[in-house]
Design a protein around this motif. Sequence first.
Motif, PDB file in Angstrom:
ATOM      1  N   PRO A 164       0.835  -1.210   0.000  1.00 55.30           N
ATOM      2  CA  PRO A 164       0.000   0.000   0.000  1.00 55.30           C
ATOM      3  C   PRO A 164       0.870   1.261   0.000  1.00 55.30           C
ATOM      4  CG  PRO A 164      -0.036  -1.065   2.154  1.00 55.30           C
ATOM      5  CD  PRO A 164       0.658  -2.004   1.232  1.00 55.30           C
ATOM      6  N   ALA A 165       0.455   2.252  -0.790  1.00 53.67           N
ATOM      7  CA  ALA A 165       1.255   3.468  -0.958  1.00 53.67           C
ATOM      8  C   ALA A 165       1.205   4.383   0.250  1.00 53.67           C
ATOM      9  CB  ALA A 165       0.785   4.228  -2.199  1.00 53.67           C
ATOM     10  N   ASN A 166       0.144   4.267   1.050  1.00 51.62           N
ATOM     11  CA  ASN A 166       0.029   5.129   2.233  1.00 51.62           C
ATOM     12  C   ASN A 166      -0.892   4.479   3.258  1.00 51.62           C
ATOM     13  OD1 ASN A 166      -2.681   5.692   1.400  1.00 51.62           O
ATOM     14  ND2 ASN A 166      -1.931   7.311   0.050  1.00 51.62           N
ATOM     15  N   LEU A 167      -1.051   5.138   4.389  1.00 55.46           N
ATOM     16  CA  LEU A 167      -1.833   4.576   5.487  1.00 55.46           C
ATOM     17  C   LEU A 167      -3.307   4.444   5.128  1.00 55.46           C
ATOM     18  CD1 LEU A 167      -0.188   6.311   8.580  1.00 55.46           C
ATOM     19  CD2 LEU A 167      -0.326   3.839   8.166  1.00 55.46           C
ATOM     20  N   ARG A 216      10.781   8.215  14.210  1.00 55.70           N
ATOM     21  CA  ARG A 216       9.430   7.727  14.468  1.00 55.70           C
ATOM     22  C   ARG A 216       8.841   7.193  13.170  1.00 55.70           C
ATOM     23  NH1 ARG A 216       5.429  10.341  15.596  1.00 55.70           N
ATOM     24  NH2 ARG A 216       4.388   8.895  16.983  1.00 55.70           N
ATOM     25  N   VAL A 217       8.187   6.058  13.280  1.00 53.41           N
ATOM     26  CA  VAL A 217       7.544   5.450  12.124  1.00 53.41           C
ATOM     27  C   VAL A 217       6.177   4.921  12.549  1.00 53.41           C
ATOM     28  CG1 VAL A 217       9.728   4.757  11.044  1.00 53.41           C
ATOM     29  CG2 VAL A 217       8.510   3.138  12.520  1.00 53.41           C
ATOM     30  N   ALA A 218       5.324   4.700  11.554  1.00 53.75           N
ATOM     31  CA  ALA A 218       4.086   3.943  11.761  1.00 53.75           C
ATOM     32  C   ALA A 218       4.326   2.587  11.116  1.00 53.75           C
ATOM     33  CB  ALA A 218       2.907   4.657  11.126  1.00 53.75           C
ATOM     34  N   MET A 219       4.326   1.538  11.916  1.00 49.76           N
ATOM     35  CA  MET A 219       4.566   0.196  11.390  1.00 49.76           C
ATOM     36  C   MET A 219       3.239  -0.520  11.197  1.00 49.76           C
ATOM     37  SD  MET A 219       6.891  -2.918  12.922  1.00 49.76           S
ATOM     38  CE  MET A 219       5.618  -3.559  14.047  1.00 49.76           C
ATOM     39  N   GLY A 220       3.010  -1.008   9.987  1.00 55.55           N
ATOM     40  CA  GLY A 220       1.789  -1.743   9.696  1.00 55.55           C
ATOM     41  C   GLY A 220       2.059  -3.233   9.646  1.00 55.55           C
ATOM     42  N   VAL A 221       1.141  -4.013  10.211  1.00 58.92           N
ATOM     43  CA  VAL A 221       1.250  -5.468  10.136  1.00 58.92           C
ATOM     44  C   VAL A 221      -0.162  -6.044  10.007  1.00 58.92           C
ATOM     45  CG1 VAL A 221       1.393  -5.599  12.674  1.00 58.92           C
ATOM     46  CG2 VAL A 221       2.089  -7.560  11.301  1.00 58.92           C
ATOM     47  N   ARG A 222      -0.360  -6.863   8.988  1.00 58.10           N
ATOM     48  CA  ARG A 222      -1.669  -7.460   8.749  1.00 58.10           C
ATOM     49  C   ARG A 222      -2.025  -8.438   9.872  1.00 58.10           C
ATOM     50  NH1 ARG A 222      -4.339  -4.711   4.822  1.00 58.10           N
ATOM     51  NH2 ARG A 222      -3.042  -4.285   3.008  1.00 58.10           N
ATOM     52  N   PRO A 223      -3.323  -8.650  10.135  1.00 56.54           N
ATOM     53  CA  PRO A 223      -3.726  -9.570  11.209  1.00 56.54           C
ATOM     54  C   PRO A 223      -3.128 -10.969  11.071  1.00 56.54           C
ATOM     55  CG  PRO A 223      -5.599  -8.252  10.543  1.00 56.54           C
ATOM     56  CD  PRO A 223      -4.484  -7.925   9.584  1.00 56.54           C
ATOM     57  N   GLU A 224      -2.976 -11.454   9.823  1.00 56.64           N
ATOM     58  CA  GLU A 224      -2.420 -12.804   9.635  1.00 56.64           C
ATOM     59  C   GLU A 224      -0.916 -12.859   9.910  1.00 56.64           C
ATOM     60  OE1 GLU A 224      -3.022 -11.139   5.360  1.00 56.64           O
ATOM     61  OE2 GLU A 224      -3.948 -10.949   7.350  1.00 56.64           O
ATOM     62  N   HIS A 225      -0.284 -11.679  10.065  1.00 60.88           N
ATOM     63  CA  HIS A 225       1.154 -11.631  10.343  1.00 60.88           C
ATOM     64  C   HIS A 225       1.456 -11.143  11.752  1.00 60.88           C
ATOM     65  CE1 HIS A 225       1.220 -11.019   5.745  1.00 60.88           C
ATOM     66  NE2 HIS A 225       1.425 -12.301   6.025  1.00 60.88           N
ATOM     67  N   LEU A 226       0.436 -11.030  12.585  1.00 57.03           N
ATOM     68  CA  LEU A 226       0.605 -10.668  14.006  1.00 57.03           C
ATOM     69  C   LEU A 226       0.127 -11.870  14.820  1.00 57.03           C
ATOM     70  CD1 LEU A 226       1.369  -8.268  15.910  1.00 57.03           C
ATOM     71  CD2 LEU A 226      -1.079  -7.770  16.032  1.00 57.03           C
ATOM     72  N   LEU A 227       1.075 -12.632  15.352  1.00 54.70           N
ATOM     73  CA  LEU A 227       0.737 -13.948  15.900  1.00 54.70           C
ATOM     74  C   LEU A 227       1.199 -14.110  17.339  1.00 54.70           C
ATOM     75  CD1 LEU A 227       1.926 -15.915  12.747  1.00 54.70           C
ATOM     76  CD2 LEU A 227      -0.436 -15.311  13.334  1.00 54.70           C
ATOM     77  N   PRO A 228       0.498 -14.945  18.111  1.00 57.37           N
ATOM     78  CA  PRO A 228       0.931 -15.219  19.487  1.00 57.37           C
ATOM     79  C   PRO A 228       2.331 -15.829  19.504  1.00 57.37           C
ATOM     80  CG  PRO A 228      -1.312 -15.992  19.136  1.00 57.37           C
ATOM     81  CD  PRO A 228      -0.769 -15.618  17.783  1.00 57.37           C
ATOM     82  N   ALA A 229       3.118 -15.477  20.521  1.00 55.27           N
ATOM     83  CA  ALA A 229       4.490 -15.968  20.636  1.00 55.27           C
ATOM     84  C   ALA A 229       4.869 -16.098  22.102  1.00 55.27           C
ATOM     85  CB  ALA A 229       5.445 -15.010  19.918  1.00 55.27           C
ATOM     86  N   GLY A 230       6.040 -16.700  22.361  1.00 57.64           N
ATOM     87  CA  GLY A 230       6.510 -16.861  23.739  1.00 57.64           C
ATOM     88  C   GLY A 230       6.892 -15.543  24.376  1.00 57.64           C
ATOM     89  N   GLU A 231       7.369 -14.606  23.541  1.00 57.63           N
ATOM     90  CA  GLU A 231       7.706 -13.277  24.048  1.00 57.63           C
ATOM     91  C   GLU A 231       7.408 -12.260  22.959  1.00 57.63           C
ATOM     92  OE1 GLU A 231      11.814 -13.406  25.013  1.00 57.63           O
ATOM     93  OE2 GLU A 231      12.471 -13.520  22.916  1.00 57.63           O
ATOM     94  N   GLY A 232       7.312 -11.005  23.365  1.00 57.43           N
ATOM     95  CA  GLY A 232       6.997  -9.961  22.406  1.00 57.43           C
ATOM     96  C   GLY A 232       6.072  -8.931  23.019  1.00 57.43           C
TER      97      GLY A 232
END
Length: 296
Positions: A164-167, A216-232
């Motif tokens: 995507p070109a922008n937010l 400073r940045v705005a970081m985008g991550v799709r729902p399928e790429h934001l996953l439960p983990a042991g830490e984070g």
Amino acid sequence: IGDRVVNDVAPKDRDIAMVFQSYALYPHMTVAGNLAFGLELRGMPRADVERRVAEAAAMLGLEGMLGKRPREMSGGQRQRVALGRALVREPAVFLLDEPLSNLDAKLRHSTRTEIARLHQRLGATMVYVTHDQVEAMTLGQRIVVLDAGRIQQIDTPMALYERPANLFVAGFLGSPAMNVLEGELRAADGLRLVLDGQGEVPLPGAEVPQAWLGRRVAMGVRPEHLLPAGEGLQARVEVVEPVGSEAFLHLDSGGRALVSRLAPQALPAPGTDLHLRADPAHLHFFDPADGMRLVA
């Protein structure tokens, strides 16, 4: 249109057929009458009119309804008649103005498939206006994303989704929408995004230009790429939405609303605390000031 400039050509002579959101059928005419009206108005021979009406009716499954009037039909059937009326014209260009917005979800899906089949069969240009991103993604070969009358991006469906070109485009395409986290990129003890307020997102394996560190940045991550983990990043599950082939976790992380898309496995209960990791191969970075994509 094609190689013909139509700026000064009267609309009736531009060889365009339009499908309206509100069907715009003549209530006193039968289906056959509605389909034939435009052709008769142009003085087409009766035999050609009947042939085209029969072909369009067969293509749209309207053969048994040619004697009915619009009031005797369901919304989906009326919309098919509206499509058929455009179809019999065999125009150079079809204009479709939100043609499915008045239909229920099941009918929208089946009619969308019909339009896709028609497009493949006819090979004609279709300009399709919609607010429904699923329609845009599934029907479009090139999508023009507009916001307040301004073009934000023009590209293929998957290119829009993946770059995507922008937010605005990032938030518009994708259901649920892309998660956006604002903070500062730091490289001490491994790359991470230190969030505004509290918390941080470790980004092991991700690579960013040296010049981005400390900004400073705005970081985008799709729902399928934001996953439960042991830490984070720590978050609390607020709502769990199992929808059959997948499930959505609606999460709260320090007042930020996030969504994670998972396979329908053993799912955490609402109120559960967990940690999240972002897939380093699928991160999107934007300038929070103007919303534009940052390109390495």
